[in-house]
Write an enzyme that holds these catalytic residues in place. Sequence first.
Site, PDB file in Angstrom:
ATOM      1  N   TYR A  24       0.853  -1.184   0.000  1.00  0.00           N
ATOM      2  CA  TYR A  24       0.000   0.000   0.000  1.00  0.00           C
ATOM      3  C   TYR A  24       0.882   1.226   0.000  1.00  0.00           C
ATOM      4  CZ  TYR A  24       0.993   0.790   4.939  1.00  0.00           C
ATOM      5  OH  TYR A  24       1.629   1.042   6.126  1.00  0.00           O
ATOM      6  N   CYS A  25       0.302   2.359  -0.298  1.00  0.00           N
ATOM      7  CA  CYS A  25       1.028   3.633  -0.242  1.00  0.00           C
ATOM      8  C   CYS A  25      -0.008   4.706   0.061  1.00  0.00           C
ATOM      9  CB  CYS A  25       1.784   3.874  -1.553  1.00  0.00           C
ATOM     10  SG  CYS A  25       0.714   3.940  -2.999  1.00  0.00           S
ATOM     11  N   GLY A  26       0.221   5.908  -0.381  1.00  0.00           N
ATOM     12  CA  GLY A  26      -0.731   6.983  -0.116  1.00  0.00           C
ATOM     13  C   GLY A  26      -2.030   6.837  -0.884  1.00  0.00           C
ATOM     14  N   SER A  52      -5.395   1.987   0.001  1.00  0.00           N
ATOM     15  CA  SER A  52      -4.168   2.472   0.606  1.00  0.00           C
ATOM     16  C   SER A  52      -4.433   3.384   1.796  1.00  0.00           C
ATOM     17  CB  SER A  52      -3.262   3.107  -0.439  1.00  0.00           C
ATOM     18  OG  SER A  52      -2.672   2.069  -1.198  1.00  0.00           O
TER      19      SER A  52
END
Length: 69
Positions: A24-26, A52
Amino acid sequence: PREELRRAFEESLAGASPASAISYCGSGVTACHNLLAMEHAGLSGARLYPGSWSEWSSDSERPIEPPEK
């Protein structure tokens, strides 16, 4: 190079199966690059949390760990 990617991801996985990894990220976009790199390195099966951090943090009922000091 493929071997360098494999070493870096194996270090991050610390013995865990790639199939147990969730990226996941932003917003979900950058996380896809990691998943593609893992596949290229021969580490298949990792998954994407597409919502995310943006989705997770928008729900006040979800737990959020404070950063360590």
